[in-house]
Design a protein around this motif. Structure first.
Motif, PDB file in Angstrom:
ATOM      1  N   ASN A  43       0.861  -1.189   0.000  1.00  0.00           N
ATOM      2  CA  ASN A  43       0.000   0.000   0.000  1.00  0.00           C
ATOM      3  C   ASN A  43       0.896   1.236   0.000  1.00  0.00           C
ATOM      4  O   ASN A  43       1.847   1.307   0.762  1.00  0.00           O
ATOM      5  CB  ASN A  43      -0.884   0.046   1.253  1.00  0.00           C
ATOM      6  N   HIS A 197      -3.631  -8.523  -3.882  1.00  0.00           N
ATOM      7  CA  HIS A 197      -2.953  -8.762  -2.603  1.00  0.00           C
ATOM      8  C   HIS A 197      -2.860 -10.257  -2.314  1.00  0.00           C
ATOM      9  O   HIS A 197      -2.322 -10.664  -1.292  1.00  0.00           O
ATOM     10  CB  HIS A 197      -3.683  -8.072  -1.458  1.00  0.00           C
ATOM     11  N   LEU A 239       7.519 -10.406   0.545  1.00  0.00           N
ATOM     12  CA  LEU A 239       7.837 -10.012   1.919  1.00  0.00           C
ATOM     13  C   LEU A 239       9.285  -9.548   2.013  1.00  0.00           C
ATOM     14  O   LEU A 239       9.592  -8.574   2.675  1.00  0.00           O
ATOM     15  CB  LEU A 239       7.597 -11.177   2.883  1.00  0.00           C
TER      16      LEU A 239
ATOM     17  N   GLY B 164      -7.787  -5.604   1.998  1.00  0.00           N
ATOM     18  CA  GLY B 164      -7.198  -4.570   1.145  1.00  0.00           C
ATOM     19  C   GLY B 164      -5.834  -4.096   1.609  1.00  0.00           C
ATOM     20  O   GLY B 164      -5.295  -3.135   1.085  1.00  0.00           O
ATOM     21  N   VAL B 165      -5.289  -4.788   2.611  1.00  0.00           N
ATOM     22  CA  VAL B 165      -4.001  -4.399   3.170  1.00  0.00           C
ATOM     23  C   VAL B 165      -2.925  -5.321   2.582  1.00  0.00           C
ATOM     24  O   VAL B 165      -3.165  -6.508   2.390  1.00  0.00           O
ATOM     25  CB  VAL B 165      -4.060  -4.518   4.712  1.00  0.00           C
ATOM     26  N   ASP B 166      -1.750  -4.771   2.283  1.00  0.00           N
ATOM     27  CA  ASP B 166      -0.730  -5.596   1.636  1.00  0.00           C
ATOM     28  C   ASP B 166      -0.151  -6.649   2.582  1.00  0.00           C
ATOM     29  O   ASP B 166      -0.328  -6.582   3.798  1.00  0.00           O
ATOM     30  CB  ASP B 166       0.380  -4.730   1.045  1.00  0.00           C
ATOM     31  N   ALA B 167       0.559  -7.622   1.993  1.00  0.00           N
ATOM     32  CA  ALA B 167       1.026  -8.793   2.735  1.00  0.00           C
ATOM     33  C   ALA B 167       1.919  -8.428   3.929  1.00  0.00           C
ATOM     34  O   ALA B 167       1.859  -9.072   4.976  1.00  0.00           O
ATOM     35  CB  ALA B 167       1.761  -9.745   1.791  1.00  0.00           C
ATOM     36  N   VAL B 168       2.726  -7.387   3.787  1.00  0.00           N
ATOM     37  CA  VAL B 168       3.627  -7.005   4.886  1.00  0.00           C
ATOM     38  C   VAL B 168       2.833  -6.427   6.053  1.00  0.00           C
ATOM     39  O   VAL B 168       3.005  -6.842   7.205  1.00  0.00           O
ATOM     40  CB  VAL B 168       4.677  -5.986   4.402  1.00  0.00           C
ATOM     41  N   MET B 171       0.936  -9.033   7.955  1.00  0.00           N
ATOM     42  CA  MET B 171       1.764  -9.815   8.865  1.00  0.00           C
ATOM     43  C   MET B 171       2.037  -9.047  10.155  1.00  0.00           C
ATOM     44  O   MET B 171       1.967  -9.600  11.252  1.00  0.00           O
ATOM     45  CB  MET B 171       3.055 -10.167   8.149  1.00  0.00           C
ATOM     46  N   GLU B 172       2.317  -7.756  10.015  1.00  0.00           N
ATOM     47  CA  GLU B 172       2.581  -6.931  11.199  1.00  0.00           C
ATOM     48  C   GLU B 172       1.330  -6.859  12.087  1.00  0.00           C
ATOM     49  O   GLU B 172       1.437  -6.886  13.311  1.00  0.00           O
ATOM     50  CB  GLU B 172       2.997  -5.514  10.772  1.00  0.00           C
ATOM     51  N   PRO B 192     -11.291 -12.497   4.964  1.00  0.00           N
ATOM     52  CA  PRO B 192     -11.503 -13.303   3.757  1.00  0.00           C
ATOM     53  C   PRO B 192     -10.219 -14.020   3.334  1.00  0.00           C
ATOM     54  O   PRO B 192     -10.250 -14.817   2.406  1.00  0.00           O
ATOM     55  CB  PRO B 192     -11.891 -12.255   2.711  1.00  0.00           C
ATOM     56  N   TYR B 193      -9.087 -13.714   3.979  1.00  0.00           N
ATOM     57  CA  TYR B 193      -7.815 -14.342   3.599  1.00  0.00           C
ATOM     58  C   TYR B 193      -7.655 -15.677   4.308  1.00  0.00           C
ATOM     59  O   TYR B 193      -7.482 -15.736   5.521  1.00  0.00           O
ATOM     60  CB  TYR B 193      -6.631 -13.443   3.954  1.00  0.00           C
TER      61      TYR B 193
END
Lengths: 249, 315
Positions: A43, A197, A239, B164-168, B171-172, B192-193
């Motif tokens: 993002n 994503h 990542l 809608g949030v990216d993978a990094v 994880m955080e 939904p993931y």
């Protein structure tokens, strides 16, 4: 096996600044006809800005960029006529029927009545939705809506279709059906430019670029990227690249 | 069952003709990190609205820390923290103003409960004078979580915090949830993931208003009834169709850079995959047994029953 396909997106040294902030920092890449190109990034990495420029909705600060053979500074209307666009958020009109949505978009893209009719029944048959043609969109389950939205986006047989997180929130079965539609469209020569994503979907792309902080940090086939970063999945590649960035800050 | 932190018994809810929830039964223990996993339209948000007393069910009962969601709604509002799916803070208040607003409506102060949010809030504290509307997605998410926590809730409801949030950033966020859990807060989270299921103590897989199964992620995976083979060849594009034509095929679908193949035959010999593909002139064929994931299980449950499958076309 790979005959050289023509380039339908050519980006050379694209820079976009908002005041002092550099949203796109010297992007250079090509996308070929019929290619499925994954455009990934965290993002705020600058993806949306780049997509807006490629769709002719925003001018770059500098750089040489052609989309479907047209110049993004001077020929934005020609670009818009030759592309399709679909996102998770904006897709179809909820209070129009299925066939009215096709009619509306067909009209916008200047298709004739006959063409609209033919293309509509082609897609409805393919989606097995012929019996639902007169249903108001509100009554159609979400999974089908996404597939309908994709069909509408390629109704006018564009050279390129931009898909901005097209499968967000969609169930895993529908998500895969959606990708089958993407493969079919690519097979017909439509170039697919897609953001997601879901990192497993990155594996479905022919080539993938990963943006970090306004720059393209990596661009290759998923197999080569995994090899290059010694990773077992695209998730790991992503990542590693994006994490390195957040550690810097 | 009776000493669960959150208990749902036969909860149903409809909107006009749409059945949003059908007889949901779940019991969540104190201190548990519990996930509701499912796509849009599964009923997750309706469920969270019922539990946070914003919506009454048509039938069934639900309790949070022993309080009934209909009769004792006021008590629940004091002990529940809620982060709705849509960003719901005041965009034209600053970060700090939002936080002190939420603290004051619960008769507390930022200082009193600072220790609870310190880990999360310290990331955005440097921007405390910035308007909430001007924050990046990741920072908004941290502020919303801080606001949901500032009154020291006993139960935390997080409705799709990572959509809608990216993978990094995802994880955080889950790392933050693990820390909160170690402080004894019961956490209900929806997503939904499918890959996020593995980070929960237990999960409910939801589809189309139904709970398909409830268990620990490991137990769900261990209960997978058949073997999964991960198949690759030089002609990935044709692989799906070509595998379909094996007579013992139960299901074939893409899974990242491989195709997952499931057979309904108990005596299935994976060598027959290789032979079949070989006869259709595939080369570089690899067939490896693969460990099922929650996503494999989810699709299996969807296939098992039409009521779970709203997109019904199987291919």
């Amino acid at each position: 096996m790979t005959t050289e396909r023509p380039k339908v997106i050519e980006v050379k040294h694209l820079v976009k600044k908002f005041g002092n902030f550099v949203a796109n920092d010297n992007l250079t890449f090509d996308v070929k006809q019929g290619e499925i190109f994954g455009f990934l990034g965290a993002n705020g990495a600058g993806k949306t800005t780049a997509i807006k420029i490629l769709c002719g909705l925003q001018s770059p600060t500098s750089g040489e960029i052609k989309v479907a053979g047209f110049d993004v500074y001077r020929q934005t209307n020609l670009i818009k006529r030759n592309i399709g666009y679909m996102s998770q958020k904006f897709s179809l009109y909820e209070d129009l029927s299925v066939s009215q949505n096709f009619e509306f978009y067909g009209g916008i893209y200047g298709l004739s009545r006959k063409q609209i009719k033919e293309r509509t029944s082609y897609f409805l048959e393919k989606l097995e939705l012929t019996n639902e043609a007169n249903k108001i969109l509100k009554e159609i389950p979400l999974g089908w809506k996404q597939k309908l939205a994709f069909s509408v986006a390629i109704l006018h047989h564009p050279k390129i279709v931009f898909l901005d997180e097209p499968t967000g929130g969609v169930d895993p079965v529908t998500r895969r059906q959606f990708w089958e539609m993407i493969y079919e469209a690519a097979n017909e020569g439509i170039t697919i430019f897609v953001t997601t994503h879901y990192m497993d979907e990155a594996e479905y792309c022919e080539r993938v670029s990963i943006m970090v902080d306004g720059r393209i940090e990596a661009l290759d086939t998923p197999a080569m990227l995994k090899q290059q970063y010694g990773a077992s999945s695209m998730n790991e590649v992503f990542l590693r690249l994006a994490r390195a960035q957040s550690a810097e800050q | 069952m009776s000493n669960g932190a959150v208990i749902l018994q036969n909860i149903s809810k409809s909107y006009k003709t749409v059945k949003a929830l059908t007889e949901i039964n779940v019991s969540i223990a104190k201190g548990e990190l519990f996930g509701f996993i499912g796509p849009d339209g599964a009923g997750k948000t309706t469920l969270f609205r019922i539990l946070t007393t914003l919506l009454n069910p048509d039938s069934g009962t639900a309790t949070v820390e022993g309080f009934d969601t209909v009769k004792n709604y006021k008590s629940i509002r004091n002990i529940a923290g809620y982060m709705p799916g849509r960003f719901s803070l005041y965009q034209d208040l600053t970060v700090e103003e939002n936080l002190s607003f939420f603290a004051s409506i619960y008769n507390t102060t930022i200082e009193e409960n600072y220790h609870l949010i310190a880990d999360i809030y310290k990331h955005i504290e440097p921007f405390k004078h910035r308007k909430a509307g001007k924050l990046s997605g990741g920072m908004k998410q941290k502020l919303a979580l801080s606001c949901a926590l500032i009154h020291k809730p006993e139960v935390l409801f997080l409705d799709e915090p990572t959509t809608g949030v990216d993978a990094v950033s995802r994880m955080e966020f889950w790392e933050m949830l693990k820390k909160l859990r170690s402080q004894g807060i019961t956490i209900l989270v929806s997503t939904p993931y499918m890959d996020e299921a593995a980070l929960c103590d237990r999960v409910a897989l939801m589809q189309n208003g139904h709970v398909m199964t409830i268990d620990t992620p490991n137990a769900i995976i261990n209960a997978f009834p058949v073997k999964i083979y991960a198949v690759r060849s030089n002609r990935m594009f044709h692989l799906l169709n070509d595998l379909q034509s094996i007579p013992e095929t139960e299901a074939v679908y893409r899974f990242g850079d491989v195709v997952h193949y499931l057979s309904h035959s108990k005596t299935f010999d994976p060598l027959s995959i290789t032979r079949h593909l070989d006869s259709l002139s595939h080369t570089e064929i690899t067939v490896n047994q693969s460990v099922p994931t929650i996503e494999d299980s989810f699709m299996l449950y969807m296939r098992k029953s039409d009521k779970f499958n709203i997109s019904q076309h199987d291919n």
